[in-house]
Scaffold this active site. Structure first.
Site, PDB file in Angstrom:
ATOM      1  CB  SER A 110      -0.628   0.018   1.099  1.00 30.47           C
ATOM      2  OG  SER A 110      -2.195   1.232   1.306  1.00 30.47           O
ATOM      3  CG  ASP A 116      -4.506  -1.378   0.654  1.00 33.29           C
ATOM      4  OD1 ASP A 116      -3.831  -2.500   1.319  1.00 33.29           O
ATOM      5  OD2 ASP A 116      -4.292  -0.549   1.350  1.00 33.29           O
TER       6      ASP A 116
END
Length: 296
Positions: free
Chosen positions: A38, A185
């Site tokens: 991320s 993510d």
């Protein structure tokens, strides 16, 4: 001395990494390989492309993070339609502005695809909801999707890794079948991939220096859950920690710089330059304290 760096996710709070990286550079350490999830994947991509901490800092000072909040066109005129986007497109914001910005920053260093980076230098973690598995990019591109990593955009890979569920519309990756994989993510399955540079028998090619945007696993305060939204936040937070806890609890903490950040939300894209500066100062201060006692 050369080290391998690992950076956790944490949304906009990852600005604190810039101060910490600056302290690492000042101590004479150089990153040979980097990995991240991320927001940590963003910093990893910059470092893999050859950016210094000051150069990255300059890029972040010049950009307004709100620019990355790009709802579908109707959302600009009818704000309520963002909830329709959430239902039908699985997210509120497109994430294209962020991907384009990152593409331009990496292009300035001559980096477009993984073929422009030395093999093994960068590893980005994403979650494939369709296959129900964690994906390491570029390692898994050919095996899982039949794609040549040398032709795959680094900016797109990082965009996938940073696709916060419900917040950004997931990218879809076409692979070996007609079914497109929904990529989100990487933090859902591994928010802190310190394992990526460690062999199964615990061996390492060089020292690993990890940076994690939280307290140690034993100092995380309990969450209050009063509604569905808070429940989903707690669910994702628990998922982020579950995979990594096993690795962190087996003697890895000596190589992890924990940077606790308070009063800043993961999605606080309205952050001012002063707030950015304060986060960098926290990161640099914590890194200097850690490096005084760290033994590579």
């Amino acid at each position: 001395m050369k080290v391998d760096g690992v950076f956790s996710g944490g949304g906009v709070k990852a600005v604190a990494f810039l101060g910490a990286i600056r302290a690492v550079e000042a101590k004479g350490y150089q990153y040979e390989r980097v990995a991240g999830t991320s927001a940590g994947a963003i910093l990893s991509a910059f470092l893999a492309a050859g950016y210094t901490s000051d150069e990255i800092r300059e890029r972040f000072d010049q950009v307004h993070l709100e620019k990355f909040l790009d709802p579908p066109m109707l959302g600009n005129w009818f704000p309520f339609t963002k909830w329709l986007s959430l239902y039908f497109r699985l997210g509120i914001y497109k994430g294209k502005n962020f991907e384009q910005w990152l593409y331009e920053q990496l292009a300035a260093k001559g980096v477009y695809t993984f073929g422009d980076i030395p093999e093994g230098r960068l590893k980005v973690i994403a979650s494939d909801l369709s296959l129900g598995r964690m994906v390491v990019l570029p390692d898994d591109l050919e095996r899982l999707y039949g794609l040549n990593p040398n032709h795959f955009s680094v900016a797109r890979a990082v965009r996938m890794s940073a696709g916060l569920p419900y917040f950004f519309i997931p990218d879809k990756l076409k692979g070996k079948t007609d079914v497109k994989s929904v990529m989100v993510d990487g933090g859902l399955l591994s928010n802190f991939p310190i394992w990526v540079f460690t062999s199964r028998d615990g061996g390492r090619k060089r020292p690993i220096l990890g940076m994690k945007l939280s307290d140690s696993m034993d100092n995380i305060p309990p969450r209050k859950i009063n509604n569905a939204i808070e429940m989903f936040h707690a669910l994702f937070s628990t998922m982020k920690k579950a995979h990594d806890a096993r690795h962190i609890s087996t003697g890895e903490t000596a190589d992890i710089l924990f940077i606790p950040i308070e009063n800043v939300d993961t999605t606080d894209f309205q952050m001012t330059n002063q707030q950015k500066e304060e986060l960098m100062e926290i990161g640099e201060k914590k890194a200097n304290e850690f490096l005084q006692n760290w033994i590579p």
